[in-house]
Design a protein around this motif. Structure first.
Motif, PDB file in Angstrom:
ATOM      1  N   PRO A 417       0.841  -1.201   0.000  1.00  0.00           N
ATOM      2  CA  PRO A 417       0.000   0.000   0.000  1.00  0.00           C
ATOM      3  C   PRO A 417       0.874   1.249   0.000  1.00  0.00           C
ATOM      4  O   PRO A 417       1.955   1.249   0.614  1.00  0.00           O
ATOM      5  CB  PRO A 417      -0.802  -0.114   1.299  1.00  0.00           C
ATOM      6  CG  PRO A 417      -0.057  -1.074   2.153  1.00  0.00           C
ATOM      7  CD  PRO A 417       0.770  -1.938   1.269  1.00  0.00           C
ATOM      8  N   LYS A 419       0.239   4.121   1.335  1.00  0.00           N
ATOM      9  CA  LYS A 419       0.254   4.734   2.668  1.00  0.00           C
ATOM     10  C   LYS A 419       0.184   3.624   3.710  1.00  0.00           C
ATOM     11  O   LYS A 419      -0.635   2.711   3.583  1.00  0.00           O
ATOM     12  CB  LYS A 419      -0.980   5.636   2.856  1.00  0.00           C
ATOM     13  CG  LYS A 419      -1.143   6.731   1.845  1.00  0.00           C
ATOM     14  CD  LYS A 419      -2.271   7.687   2.316  1.00  0.00           C
ATOM     15  CE  LYS A 419      -2.731   8.597   1.204  1.00  0.00           C
ATOM     16  NZ  LYS A 419      -3.856   8.065   0.450  1.00  0.00           N
ATOM     17  N   ASP A 422      -3.080   2.486   5.135  1.00  0.00           N
ATOM     18  CA  ASP A 422      -4.019   1.663   4.346  1.00  0.00           C
ATOM     19  C   ASP A 422      -3.808   0.163   4.543  1.00  0.00           C
ATOM     20  O   ASP A 422      -4.460  -0.640   3.888  1.00  0.00           O
ATOM     21  CB  ASP A 422      -3.851   1.970   2.842  1.00  0.00           C
ATOM     22  CG  ASP A 422      -4.549   3.266   2.461  1.00  0.00           C
ATOM     23  OD1 ASP A 422      -5.368   3.737   3.263  1.00  0.00           O
ATOM     24  OD2 ASP A 422      -4.261   3.805   1.377  1.00  0.00           O
ATOM     25  N   ASN A 425      -6.987  -2.002   5.081  1.00  0.00           N
ATOM     26  CA  ASN A 425      -7.831  -2.115   3.883  1.00  0.00           C
ATOM     27  C   ASN A 425      -7.151  -2.965   2.820  1.00  0.00           C
ATOM     28  O   ASN A 425      -7.801  -3.697   2.076  1.00  0.00           O
ATOM     29  CB  ASN A 425      -8.111  -0.724   3.296  1.00  0.00           C
ATOM     30  CG  ASN A 425      -9.193  -0.024   4.089  1.00  0.00           C
ATOM     31  OD1 ASN A 425      -9.826  -0.642   4.937  1.00  0.00           O
ATOM     32  ND2 ASN A 425      -9.393   1.268   3.835  1.00  0.00           N
ATOM     33  N   PHE A 426      -5.824  -2.831   2.740  1.00  0.00           N
ATOM     34  CA  PHE A 426      -5.013  -3.591   1.781  1.00  0.00           C
ATOM     35  C   PHE A 426      -5.217  -5.087   2.045  1.00  0.00           C
ATOM     36  O   PHE A 426      -5.513  -5.865   1.131  1.00  0.00           O
ATOM     37  CB  PHE A 426      -3.549  -3.180   1.980  1.00  0.00           C
ATOM     38  CG  PHE A 426      -2.550  -3.918   1.132  1.00  0.00           C
ATOM     39  CD1 PHE A 426      -2.443  -3.658  -0.225  1.00  0.00           C
ATOM     40  CD2 PHE A 426      -1.685  -4.852   1.702  1.00  0.00           C
ATOM     41  CE1 PHE A 426      -1.491  -4.318  -1.001  1.00  0.00           C
ATOM     42  CE2 PHE A 426      -0.737  -5.511   0.929  1.00  0.00           C
ATOM     43  CZ  PHE A 426      -0.644  -5.245  -0.420  1.00  0.00           C
ATOM     44  N   ARG A 469      -7.929  -0.208  -6.101  1.00  0.00           N
ATOM     45  CA  ARG A 469      -7.989   1.255  -6.017  1.00  0.00           C
ATOM     46  C   ARG A 469      -9.437   1.735  -5.960  1.00  0.00           C
ATOM     47  O   ARG A 469      -9.809   2.558  -5.154  1.00  0.00           O
ATOM     48  CB  ARG A 469      -7.277   1.850  -7.237  1.00  0.00           C
ATOM     49  CG  ARG A 469      -6.847   3.288  -7.014  1.00  0.00           C
ATOM     50  CD  ARG A 469      -6.191   3.889  -8.238  1.00  0.00           C
ATOM     51  NE  ARG A 469      -7.188   4.256  -9.229  1.00  0.00           N
ATOM     52  CZ  ARG A 469      -7.156   3.841 -10.495  1.00  0.00           C
ATOM     53  NH1 ARG A 469      -6.201   3.055 -10.915  1.00  0.00           N
ATOM     54  NH2 ARG A 469      -8.092   4.223 -11.342  1.00  0.00           N
ATOM     55  N   LYS A 473     -10.506   1.440  -2.270  1.00  0.00           N
ATOM     56  CA  LYS A 473      -9.865   2.744  -2.011  1.00  0.00           C
ATOM     57  C   LYS A 473      -8.429   2.603  -1.483  1.00  0.00           C
ATOM     58  O   LYS A 473      -8.006   3.302  -0.581  1.00  0.00           O
ATOM     59  CB  LYS A 473     -10.693   3.565  -0.991  1.00  0.00           C
ATOM     60  CG  LYS A 473     -12.170   3.711  -1.344  1.00  0.00           C
ATOM     61  CD  LYS A 473     -12.378   4.657  -2.526  1.00  0.00           C
ATOM     62  CE  LYS A 473     -13.838   4.853  -2.893  1.00  0.00           C
ATOM     63  NZ  LYS A 473     -14.344   3.916  -3.893  1.00  0.00           N
ATOM     64  N   VAL A 474      -7.711   1.620  -2.039  1.00  0.00           N
ATOM     65  CA  VAL A 474      -6.318   1.427  -1.612  1.00  0.00           C
ATOM     66  C   VAL A 474      -5.408   1.702  -2.800  1.00  0.00           C
ATOM     67  O   VAL A 474      -5.507   1.043  -3.839  1.00  0.00           O
ATOM     68  CB  VAL A 474      -6.075  -0.034  -1.133  1.00  0.00           C
ATOM     69  CG1 VAL A 474      -4.620  -0.218  -0.734  1.00  0.00           C
ATOM     70  CG2 VAL A 474      -6.977  -0.367   0.031  1.00  0.00           C
TER      71      VAL A 474
END
Length: 703
Positions: A417, A419, A422, A425-426, A469, A473-474
């Motif tokens: 990821p 960031k 993230d 979420n990743f 993505r 949202k990653v």
């Protein structure tokens, strides 16, 4: 009231990319009254391609199951349609769809004919014994040639293609067909977008051709059905429409005839007639034999008939995530009835699963139903742990249906990821994506801590990263593509491994002697067997029986990291024939560790070699670029397989190592001023030449 299964059709639409598959499905939805306006792929408005990437790229990625109704000869039919992708990186989607279908509409482009992916999908359909009809689409395009495509289906796909229609008018003047079964002309009406047709006389200039092809059709039918043979010799015209349809239907289900139809989905011509023939000729769940499975407790074969009175058995063929109802599992039911709110047994995990609700799917919308009945396809929700290929059954009547075999991934990227925030979420995204797609694997490299994601090709992984993505949202950083090398052994050696540890108190001791090398149980010309071939030849209890499974486990675990450069080993043989143990110091772990060490040591002596994935490449190019393209393929270590001409272009076939093919599509565009196209499919694994293998091993050990 249970529906009569005779009027159910589970069909798929399969084709090479861009043959108009999704456009055809959109027309079916429109004619069946499900959609009030026709969604177009080129506008990004197709119903079935509801993922954003599908609309942007104009290709189908996930197969969507949709249910529609159709009236044919005053009967109401219930059709489950599975729209499969045509792109080679998503063969898994085609594979799992064919496993659960009864019939298939196979689309061909009237201009391009039989293309590489058509061949792959056709072979898959043969494997699963799926009855099919051919629909030659794009008859309105310049260069369209229906009979030429029929000839290709006969010659290139080795099937008995029998035209049931001939086109009236060609290219932009294509307006209808001559129906050879009824010997009449049909022209579709423009005012209701081809929903209805007018009967017209057969054009004068076609009478001879029509007579010839109608006789061909009658001969093919009489050839299959002996009762019609006499009628055929006495007076071919005495064979009635119903007799032709009945014999055709039997021959299609028996895989002896592939009826060929033509039309233009985009111009609303021919899809309705094709649907009528799906009802007339393709099998219902009742026409297929009972499904065979095994009893997980006894290993005995069980057959379940497609009837509501049998115990429930179904196959989970796809897991998807829906923004409104969460995780969906698409199930093809083969027998019995599954009411919503009931429990079923997952035969892989041995656990019970509660199915809270059942939906009949409509692309990405759902209609809730009370029960899933034999022969139907629906999506269930509420489960905890179901994977693609799991058999779901009545709790008291367990059965395991043949699962699906998916190819190993051939290409990987290191991903992380962008960031660190993230990370959660990743991980979630990866778990969900792996659940949906069995050809996607993710592993963590213990030494570097990198996450390596592997798939079937560059496009496959590109789309997965794109989905991370958009849907999760990653943002992801990705490394250079990595080839999935494997290791193998070329000679058999004997080896003794003694494992000893003494450090005060109880020590560790294991001693094993074994033969080690390539598998010996493979038959000539058959597909290579994978995995460990383990033979226990210990006599006289020199190693107690309870330690044998630990030794086998040690070898099996060691396969994940080969002796050369740590790549997985696909297959090898171990024959354990001698050894010794210590009354106090020997335990299972000692023997497992001895096997792991023995694998590394014996592996070095057993002629370990690297294997690399080889891709089958087909390039379609105008004549003037063949020189530069073949020269370039030679530089990429390509093995030429031959050249053909097709529709005025050259088809170059070659086997090329995947490691040499990164960025090939861009290079090909440059070489051919954008006029050549390429198609890559995984073919097999082969030895890596010594000089290249050396570089790969150095790089792996250095990294």
């Amino acid at each position: 009231m249970a529906r009569d299964l005779k009027f159910t059709r589970n069909i798929g639409i399969a084709a090479h990319i861009d043959a108009g598959k999704t456009t055809t499905t959109e027309r079916i939805l429109y004619y069946a009254g499900v959609n009030h306006k026709i969604g177009e792929v080129h506008d990004g408005g197709a119903t079935m391609d509801w993922m954003e990437q599908e609309q942007e790229r104009g290709i189908t990625i996930t197969s969507a199951a949709t249910t529609v109704g159709w009236k044919y000869r005053n009967n109401d039919y219930h059709i489950n349609i599975i729209d499969t992708p045509g792109h080679v990186d998503f063969t898994v989607e085609v594979n799992r769809s064919l496993r659960v279908l009864d019939g298939l509409v196979f689309l061909f482009s009237a201009v391009d004919g039989v293309e590489p992916q058509s061949e792959t999908n056709w072979r898959l359909a043969n494997n699963y014994n799926v009855a099919r009809l051919g629909f030659v689409n794009k008859m309105d395009r310049s260069g369209a040639d229906f009979l030429n495509v029929c000839k290709q289906v006969k010659e290139m796909l080795g099937s008995n293609a029998v035209p049931l229609q001939l086109p009236i008018g060609s290219e932009e003047n294509f307006k209808g067909v001559v129906d050879l079964i009824n010997n009449r002309g049909m022209v579709w009406n423009e005012h209701d977008k081809g929903m209805t047709f007018q009967e017209v006389p057969i054009p004068e200039d076609m009478l001879e051709e029509v007579a010839e092809w109608r006789e061909n059709l009658l001969e093919a039918v009489a050839d299959y059905d002996e009762t019609l043979m006499e009628k055929f010799f006495e007076d071919p015209n005495s064979i009635t429409e119903n007799e032709i349809l009945a014999a055709l239907r039997a021959a299609v289900i028996d895989m002896k005839i592939v009826p060929m139809l033509c039309g233009s989905s985009f111009k609303n011509k021919g899809v309705q007639t094709m649907l009528d023939l799906v009802m007339a000729l393709l099998p219902s769940p009742l026409d297929r034999d009972g499904i065979k499975g095994t009893n997980p407790d006894t290993g005995a074969e069980i057959v379940r008939q497609p009837s509501a009175s049998e115990p429930f058995a179904g196959l989970a063929f796809k897991i998807a995530t829906d923004p409104f109802v969460g995780r969906l599992c698409f199930v093809r039911s083969y027998s019995g009835t599954l009411p919503s709110g009931s429990y079923i047994l997952n035969n892989r995990s041995g656990n019970k699963e509660r199915i809270s609700r059942i939906f009949q799917m409509h692309a990405n919308k759902q209609n809730q139903i009370d029960a899933l009945e034999a022969g139907d396809i629906a999506a269930v929700v509420g489960f905890k742990d179901i994977k693609t290929g799991d058999t779901l059954s009545d709790e008291k009547h367990p059965i395991v249906l043949e699962s699906m075999v998916f190819p190993d991934p051939v290409i990987g990227y290191a991903i992380e990821p962008k960031k660190s925030a993230d990370q959660d979420n990743f991980s979630k995204a990866i778990t969900k994506l792996i659940e949906e797609d069995p050809t996607l694997t993710v592993e963590t490299n213990e030494e570097t801590g990198q996450t390596i994601m592997r798939g079937m090709g560059e496009l496959h992984l590109e789309i997965i990263i794109d989905r991370m993505r958009r849907e999760f949202k990653v943002e992801v950083n990705q490394g250079a593509p990595q080839v999935a090398f494997k290791e193998t052994f070329t000679k058999t050696v004997e080896h003794r491994e003694v494992y000893k540890k003494q450090s005060g108190g109880k020590g560790k001791f294991a001693d094993i002697v074994f033969e080690f090398g390539p598998r010996t149980d493979e038959e000539e010309g058959k597909e290579k067997k994978v995995g460990l071939q383990f033979e226990n030849a210990i006599v006289g209890g020199v190693i107690p029986r309870e330690f044998i499974p630990a030794i086998e486990k040690g070898f099996r675990e060691a396969m994940k990291n080969g002796p050369l450069a740590g790549f997985p080993v696909d297959s090898f043989r171990v024959k354990l024939f001698h050894g010794s143990f210590h009354d106090v110091d020997s335990d299972s772990l000692s023997f497992e560790l001895a096997a792991r060490m023995g694998f590394r040591e014996a592996g070095k002596q057993a002629g370990a070699k690297l294997l690399e994935p080889i891709m089958a490449l087909e390039v379609l190019t105008p004549d003037e670029y063949t020189g530069p393209i073949t020269g370039d393929l030679n530089r990429r270590r390509g093995m030429m397989k031959g050249m053909d001409t097709k529709a005025g272009s050259q088809v170059i076939k070659a086997d090329v190592p995947l490691s040499e093919m990164f960025g090939y599509v861009t290079d090909l565009r440059t070489m051919s001023s954008g006029r050549a196209t390429a198609n890559l499919t995984f073919s097999h694994y082969d030895f890596v030449p010594a000089n290249i293998a050396e570089g790969v091993i150095k790089k792996e050990k250095g990294s």
